[in-house]
Design a protein around this motif. Structure first.
Motif, PDB file in Angstrom:
ATOM      1  N   ALA A  43       0.972  -1.490  -0.152  1.00  0.00           N
ATOM      2  CA  ALA A  43       0.410   0.088  -0.026  1.00  0.00           C
ATOM      3  C   ALA A  43       0.883   1.221   0.514  1.00  0.00           C
ATOM      4  N   ALA A  44       0.094   2.599  -0.580  1.00  0.00           N
ATOM      5  CA  ALA A  44       0.970   3.611  -0.621  1.00  0.00           C
ATOM      6  C   ALA A  44       1.607   3.730   0.519  1.00  0.00           C
ATOM      7  N   GLY A  45       2.847   4.217   0.530  1.00  0.00           N
ATOM      8  CA  GLY A  45       3.963   4.781   1.388  1.00  0.00           C
ATOM      9  C   GLY A  45       3.870   3.729   2.871  1.00  0.00           C
ATOM     10  N   GLN A  46       3.683   2.406   2.517  1.00  0.00           N
ATOM     11  CA  GLN A  46       4.239   1.010   3.533  1.00  0.00           C
ATOM     12  C   GLN A  46       4.761  -0.162   3.078  1.00  0.00           C
ATOM     13  N   ARG A  47       6.030   0.587   2.138  1.00  0.00           N
ATOM     14  CA  ARG A  47       6.768  -0.510   1.761  1.00  0.00           C
ATOM     15  C   ARG A  47       7.858  -0.915   2.806  1.00  0.00           C
ATOM     16  N   ASP A  48       8.200   0.174   3.249  1.00  0.00           N
ATOM     17  CA  ASP A  48       9.510  -0.551   4.419  1.00  0.00           C
ATOM     18  C   ASP A  48       9.229  -0.918   5.405  1.00  0.00           C
ATOM     19  N   ALA A  49       7.437  -0.838   5.692  1.00  0.00           N
ATOM     20  CA  ALA A  49       6.756  -1.014   7.486  1.00  0.00           C
ATOM     21  C   ALA A  49       6.971  -2.810   6.743  1.00  0.00           C
ATOM     22  N   LEU A  50       6.462  -2.887   5.262  1.00  0.00           N
ATOM     23  CA  LEU A  50       6.556  -4.965   4.773  1.00  0.00           C
ATOM     24  C   LEU A  50       7.126  -5.191   4.707  1.00  0.00           C
ATOM     25  N   ILE A  51       8.693  -4.518   4.048  1.00  0.00           N
ATOM     26  CA  ILE A  51       9.914  -4.994   4.127  1.00  0.00           C
ATOM     27  C   ILE A  51      10.249  -6.488   5.265  1.00  0.00           C
ATOM     28  N   ALA A  52      10.238  -4.916   6.784  1.00  0.00           N
ATOM     29  CA  ALA A  52      10.449  -5.704   7.820  1.00  0.00           C
ATOM     30  C   ALA A  52       9.416  -6.306   8.771  1.00  0.00           C
ATOM     31  N   ILE A  53       8.751  -6.915   7.848  1.00  0.00           N
ATOM     32  CA  ILE A  53       7.604  -7.803   8.751  1.00  0.00           C
ATOM     33  C   ILE A  53       8.357  -8.497   7.797  1.00  0.00           C
ATOM     34  N   LEU A  54       8.903  -8.743   6.199  1.00  0.00           N
ATOM     35  CA  LEU A  54       8.710  -9.972   6.209  1.00  0.00           C
ATOM     36  C   LEU A  54      10.435 -10.344   6.703  1.00  0.00           C
ATOM     37  N   LEU A  55      11.268  -9.773   6.657  1.00  0.00           N
ATOM     38  CA  LEU A  55      12.264  -9.813   7.208  1.00  0.00           C
ATOM     39  C   LEU A  55      12.593  -9.943   8.641  1.00  0.00           C
ATOM     40  N   ASP A  56      11.598 -10.074   9.244  1.00  0.00           N
ATOM     41  CA  ASP A  56      11.634 -10.285  10.606  1.00  0.00           C
ATOM     42  C   ASP A  56      11.658 -11.912  11.459  1.00  0.00           C
ATOM     43  N   GLY A  57      12.547 -12.187  12.054  1.00  0.00           N
ATOM     44  CA  GLY A  57      12.914 -13.508  12.456  1.00  0.00           C
ATOM     45  C   GLY A  57      13.191 -14.765  11.209  1.00  0.00           C
ATOM     46  N   ILE A  58      13.588 -14.362  10.730  1.00  0.00           N
ATOM     47  CA  ILE A  58      14.045 -15.206   9.166  1.00  0.00           C
ATOM     48  C   ILE A  58      14.853 -16.287   9.275  1.00  0.00           C
ATOM     49  N   ASP A  59      15.047 -16.643  11.029  1.00  0.00           N
ATOM     50  CA  ASP A  59      15.663 -17.530  10.746  1.00  0.00           C
ATOM     51  C   ASP A  59      15.398 -18.996  12.074  1.00  0.00           C
ATOM     52  N   ALA A  60      13.886 -18.920  11.869  1.00  0.00           N
ATOM     53  CA  ALA A  60      13.177 -20.083  12.505  1.00  0.00           C
ATOM     54  C   ALA A  60      12.887 -20.700  11.049  1.00  0.00           C
ATOM     55  N   MET A  61      13.083 -21.239  10.541  1.00  0.00           N
ATOM     56  CA  MET A  61      12.512 -21.522   9.191  1.00  0.00           C
ATOM     57  C   MET A  61      13.399 -23.032   8.645  1.00  0.00           C
ATOM     58  N   PRO A  62      12.683 -24.299   9.099  1.00  0.00           N
ATOM     59  CA  PRO A  62      13.360 -25.543   9.024  1.00  0.00           C
ATOM     60  C   PRO A  62      13.262 -25.396   7.135  1.00  0.00           C
ATOM     61  N   GLY A  63      14.700 -26.670   6.457  1.00  0.00           N
ATOM     62  CA  GLY A  63      14.051 -26.360   4.868  1.00  0.00           C
ATOM     63  C   GLY A  63      14.247 -25.151   4.321  1.00  0.00           C
TER      64      GLY A  63
END
Length: 132
Positions: A43-63
């Motif tokens: 959504a307009a103006g939300q890219r950085d906030a969305l990216i932060a969610i996408l990158l949060d906790g990126i060490d807990a995914m087996p496989g």
């Protein structure tokens, strides 16, 4: 634009958390890796906030062998996500994790649309071992 839960997860890659199992890509077992490449619009103006969610906790995914989130320099709202999994089953299993479900709920209002979605079969590359 309406979208379903699976499409959201596939494209956001929230489920993909890089290198959760160190050395996992170097297995001698023969199997087909599973990959996804997608583009979404925040959504307009939300890219950085969305990216932060996408990158949060990126060490807990087996496989998950690789997970990349990138800004599109030609579009202030666009995000590209690419992911590589040791198998499609690992990716499917990630969709059931509570952390993934929570991330979906948090990110969903920030997504305007999904522009592209491609399933691929990675065969190797820097950081990945050829499996075929």
């Amino acid at each position: 634009m309406p979208f379903d839960r699976r499409q959201f997860i596939v494209l956001t890659g929230v489920a993909a958390f890089a290198l959760a199992l160190p050395g996992h890509a170097a297995t001698t077992e023969t199997r087909t890796m599973y990959g996804l490449i997608g583009k979404m619009k925040a959504a307009a103006g939300q890219r950085d906030a969305l990216i932060a969610i996408l990158l949060d906790g990126i060490d807990a995914m087996p496989g998950c062998l690789s997970y990349i989130v990138a800004r599109d320099p030609k579009d202030a709202d666009a995000i590209w996500i690419s992911e590589v999994w040791d198998s499609q089953d690992s990716h499917r299993a990630s969709l059931t994790l509570p952390s993934v479900k929570a991330a979906i709920a948090k990110a969903k209002p920030m997504i305007a649309s999904f522009d592209e979605h491609h399933e691929i079969e990675p065969v190797g590359g820097h950081g990945l071992t050829k499996t075929r």
